[in-house]
Design an enzyme around this catalytic site. Structure first.
Site, PDB file in Angstrom:
ATOM      1  N   SER A  51      40.182  43.619  34.563  1.00 17.29           N
ATOM      2  CA  SER A  51      38.767  43.314  33.997  1.00 17.29           C
ATOM      3  C   SER A  51      38.255  43.802  32.765  1.00 17.29           C
ATOM      4  O   SER A  51      38.857  44.471  32.165  1.00 17.29           O
ATOM      5  CB  SER A  51      38.347  43.143  35.406  1.00 17.29           C
ATOM      6  OG  SER A  51      36.479  42.399  35.237  1.00 17.29           O
ATOM      7  N   ARG A  77      24.178  40.973  41.401  1.00 17.12           N
ATOM      8  CA  ARG A  77      25.124  41.176  42.132  1.00 17.12           C
ATOM      9  C   ARG A  77      25.731  39.930  42.747  1.00 17.12           C
ATOM     10  O   ARG A  77      27.268  39.651  43.059  1.00 17.12           O
ATOM     11  CB  ARG A  77      25.185  42.025  43.181  1.00 17.12           C
ATOM     12  CG  ARG A  77      26.986  42.544  44.009  1.00 17.12           C
ATOM     13  CD  ARG A  77      28.018  42.472  43.749  1.00 17.12           C
ATOM     14  NE  ARG A  77      28.818  43.213  44.024  1.00 17.12           N
ATOM     15  CZ  ARG A  77      30.456  43.944  43.402  1.00 17.12           C
ATOM     16  NH1 ARG A  77      30.877  43.537  42.390  1.00 17.12           N
ATOM     17  NH2 ARG A  77      30.735  43.529  44.289  1.00 17.12           N
ATOM     18  N   ASP A 135      42.573  32.754  38.828  1.00 17.05           N
ATOM     19  CA  ASP A 135      40.627  33.639  38.312  1.00 17.05           C
ATOM     20  C   ASP A 135      40.591  32.413  36.681  1.00 17.05           C
ATOM     21  O   ASP A 135      40.888  32.184  35.663  1.00 17.05           O
ATOM     22  CB  ASP A 135      41.941  34.611  37.497  1.00 17.05           C
ATOM     23  CG  ASP A 135      40.540  35.277  36.418  1.00 17.05           C
ATOM     24  OD1 ASP A 135      40.009  34.811  36.297  1.00 17.05           O
ATOM     25  OD2 ASP A 135      40.820  36.436  36.579  1.00 17.05           O
ATOM     26  N   HIS A 170      39.470  35.919  40.737  1.00 15.28           N
ATOM     27  CA  HIS A 170      39.334  37.081  39.684  1.00 15.28           C
ATOM     28  C   HIS A 170      39.557  38.372  39.972  1.00 15.28           C
ATOM     29  O   HIS A 170      39.955  39.172  39.793  1.00 15.28           O
ATOM     30  CB  HIS A 170      37.796  36.742  39.159  1.00 15.28           C
ATOM     31  CG  HIS A 170      37.783  38.058  37.581  1.00 15.28           C
ATOM     32  ND1 HIS A 170      39.064  38.769  36.844  1.00 15.28           N
ATOM     33  CD2 HIS A 170      36.541  39.197  37.307  1.00 15.28           C
ATOM     34  CE1 HIS A 170      38.446  39.646  36.337  1.00 15.28           C
ATOM     35  NE2 HIS A 170      37.886  40.215  37.191  1.00 15.28           N
ATOM     36  N   ASP A 171      38.877  38.552  41.720  1.00 19.00           N
ATOM     37  CA  ASP A 171      39.766  39.493  42.390  1.00 19.00           C
ATOM     38  C   ASP A 171      40.586  40.075  42.817  1.00 19.00           C
ATOM     39  O   ASP A 171      40.755  41.025  43.332  1.00 19.00           O
ATOM     40  CB  ASP A 171      38.326  39.544  43.512  1.00 19.00           C
ATOM     41  CG  ASP A 171      37.249  40.386  43.301  1.00 19.00           C
ATOM     42  OD1 ASP A 171      36.828  41.209  42.299  1.00 19.00           O
ATOM     43  OD2 ASP A 171      36.269  40.217  44.107  1.00 19.00           O
TER      44      ASP A 171
END
Lengths: 376, 213
Positions: free
Chosen positions: A145, A215, A311, A344-345
């Site tokens: 990222s 967040r 992602d 994405h994580d």
């Protein structure tokens, strides 16, 4: 705990904005031992909300470090073989210079008078740290990222110092959609009356609600529709029926609220503004006449680019643009895409095929560098 | 690339022999990386690969090879001219959509090009078609017509004609016989087109300097 160094005020960090940051403080953590030839240094670049505690137990949260599945004895980034360095980025809130720094003139936090920083500024600061540590060249620079952006910037700015590069789940420039998501997060922070134009320390307030909403919104972008459905579906949270109120009826709501609340305990709202801005400004090709391949001209660095099928924040198409540019530059590049629904994580999570593949890349590079054959 | 035919060990060895030590090599359709692994390990070759199947790519990278996911039909144009000493297309050209354009790209990015393919002019293939009236299935061409990845099969004579059409120079030609034996041809002729089960060609682009690199 990690280490920290404040450079003398006459050695400022020259910033892309034209300003100079002094004195510059960098906080970092190392794992493993530097060999006599100083050829086994492995730099990790952390993502937006990461920090220098990549492996082992995080001293603030008590939880495992952000890449503890990848970094450690016998793991793909093997701390028995490599000297792993991870520094908190400039603008961060875990010991490196940032908007929380105290202005010696008035004893107040700098807040918004801290200069805007860029990905290249972060990388310049890391290069200064390596100079301080006496490390001329890195065996590998890795990160996902925003960490991947730094890896690309390292390879472009200091090609002679980077033997191999491992950018994961990243892009050579931040997309309009990603800038848009960041703007939502920043506006959530700024809309919190406790933010006080960034001066919340002096005012004794804390924009934790705004930061938590930022967040929560961002966290959705790190997952995937399939993963959310798999984990939560439409399941209700601790109840048999809908409440017909605005409580967290659904498990997914409760999960997001928890993500927001636990984040504010370890992160600073102004740092969030600064670091998201740095990502938004990132456009590597722009520094090379708009031609990304020029950023990697004559590079000898060995690259492995990796992306994840689910992602949608940094999709495979972005990684392929990097691969195309590296091919055009005649670079030594591998490109892998991993099948997963973790979004994405995924680069932080348990993806066995990723561990196996990246271990292969790292071991081959280590062998080429004369660092031994690795595991037997 | 598209599902490759089972590579003939002897054929890959013969291809490897054509590549000098320390050369820069791109293997297009590298499959599980057997050839580039051999070249890198035994001849210190700077070997890269392109493979269509992501599963194959990941397996190659896990072995420490430099491989990217890509398609010979679309992804060769991004490479700079003469970036490689050798470009290899082993048992893949018949599976591309545009063999002529692919061959031209290979000659652009490689100073030399090695192509191997199954020979549709092999007498057993001809005989099967002639006698049964059905699309021939042999040891090397094992798929039924409706599921074969081999959409552009050719004979040795067809291939030679194509090299003339694009003005490529044939430096070497080799016949791969049914038992796997490989013999050097001075010039592929009618008889070779009938007796060879496959062929290997070493090509140079038009107007390139002759002689070994």
């Amino acid at each position: 705990m990690g280490e920290s160094y404040t450079f003398p005020a006459d050695r400022p960090l020259a910033l892309d904005s034209g300003e100079a940051l002094a004195p510059l403080t960098i906080a970092w953590k190392t794992y493993g031992t530097l060999n006599a030839q100083k050829s086994n240094a492995f730099l990790l670049c952390h993502a937006l909300t990461g920090d220098q505690y990549a492996a082992g137990v995080h001293p603030v949260t008590g939880k495992p470090g952000w890449w503890s599945s990848m970094v450690g004895p016998g793991l793909p980034i093997d701390t028995n073989r490599f000297f792993v360095i991870c520094a908190n980025v400039v603008g961060g809130c875990m010991g490196s210079s940032g908007p929380h720094d105290i202005n010696p003139a008035n004893g107040a936090q700098l807040g918004l008078s801290f200069p805007v920083i860029t990905i290249r500024d972060m990388v310049r600061a890391q290069a200064l740290l390596l100079d301080h540590l006496g490390i001329e060249s890195l065996f590998c620079v890795a990160g996902g990222s925003m960490g991947g952006m730094q890896v690309l910037q390292w390879a472009a700015s200091y090609p002679e110092r980077v033997y191999s590069a491992l950018p994961l789940a990243t892009a050579a420039r931040h997309s309009a959609q990603n800038i848009a998501f960041h703007e939502v997060g920043r506006q959530a922070i700024m809309a919190d009356p406790e933010w006080n134009a960034g001066d919340y320390f002096a005012k004794g307030t804390n924009p934790s609600k705004g930061l938590a909403v930022a967040r929560m919104a961002a966290h959705i972008t790190y997952l995937s529709e399939a993963a959310l459905h798999r984990k939560f579906g439409r399941n209700l949270q601790n109840r048999e029926a809908l409440s017909y109120r605005f409580d967290a009826d659904f498990q997914v709501e409760s999960y997001l609220r928890h993500q927001g609340l636990s984040f504010v305990d370890r992160f600073d709202a102004n740092s969030y503004l600064y670091i998201t801005r740095a990502m938004d400004y990132f456009d590597l090709a722009a520094d090379y006449g708009g031609v990304l391949a020029q950023a990697f001209r004559n590079t000898k660095t060995r690259f492995c680019i990796a992306s994840f099928t689910s992602d949608w924040l940094f999709p495979t198409t972005e990684s392929k643009k990097i691969v195309h540019a590296l091919n055009a530059a005649g670079a030594n590049v591998s490109f892998v895409e991993f099948e997963t629904d973790k979004g994405h994580d995924a680069f932080l999570l348990d993806v066995p095929e990723m561990f196996q593949t990246l271990r292969g890349f790292i071991d081959a590079a280590a062998q080429a560098r004369g660092l031994g054959a690795g595991r037997v | 690339m598209l599902a490759k035919m089972p590579p003939l060990r002897k054929e890959l060895l013969r291809i490897a022999e054509m590549v000098p030590a320390s050369a820069r090599v791109l293997d297009v359709g590298c499959g599980s990386g057997e050839l580039i692994e051999y070249l890198a390990r035994t001849q210190n070759v700077d070997a890269r690969g392109i493979e269509l199947s992501q599963h194959g790519v990941n397996a190659c990278v896990a072995k420490g090879l430099s491989v990217i996911q890509g398609d010979a039909d679309t992804d060769l144009s991004e490479y700079p001219p003469s970036g490689f000493d050798f470009v290899i297309l082993s048992q893949t050209i018949q599976a591309t959509r545009q063999p002529k354009a692919v061959l031209e790209q290979l000659l652009r990015i490689g100073k030399r090009v090695i192509v191997s393919f199954p020979n549709f002019g092999f007498w057993k293939v001809r005989l099967k078609l002639a006698l049964t009236g059905r699309m021939p299935r042999t040891g090397t061409l094992s798929h039924a017509w409706h599921e074969t990845p081999n959409i552009h099969l050719c004979t040795i004579a067809d291939f030679v004609a194509l090299t003339r059409e694009i003005d490529a120079k044939i430096e070497r030609s080799l016949a791969v016989e049914e038992g796997g034996e490989i013999r050097e041809l001075s010039e592929p002729g009618y008889w070779d087109n009938l007796t060879a089960e496959g062929a290997i060609f070493l090509l140079m682009r038009p107007h390139a300097a002759p002689g070994p690199t």
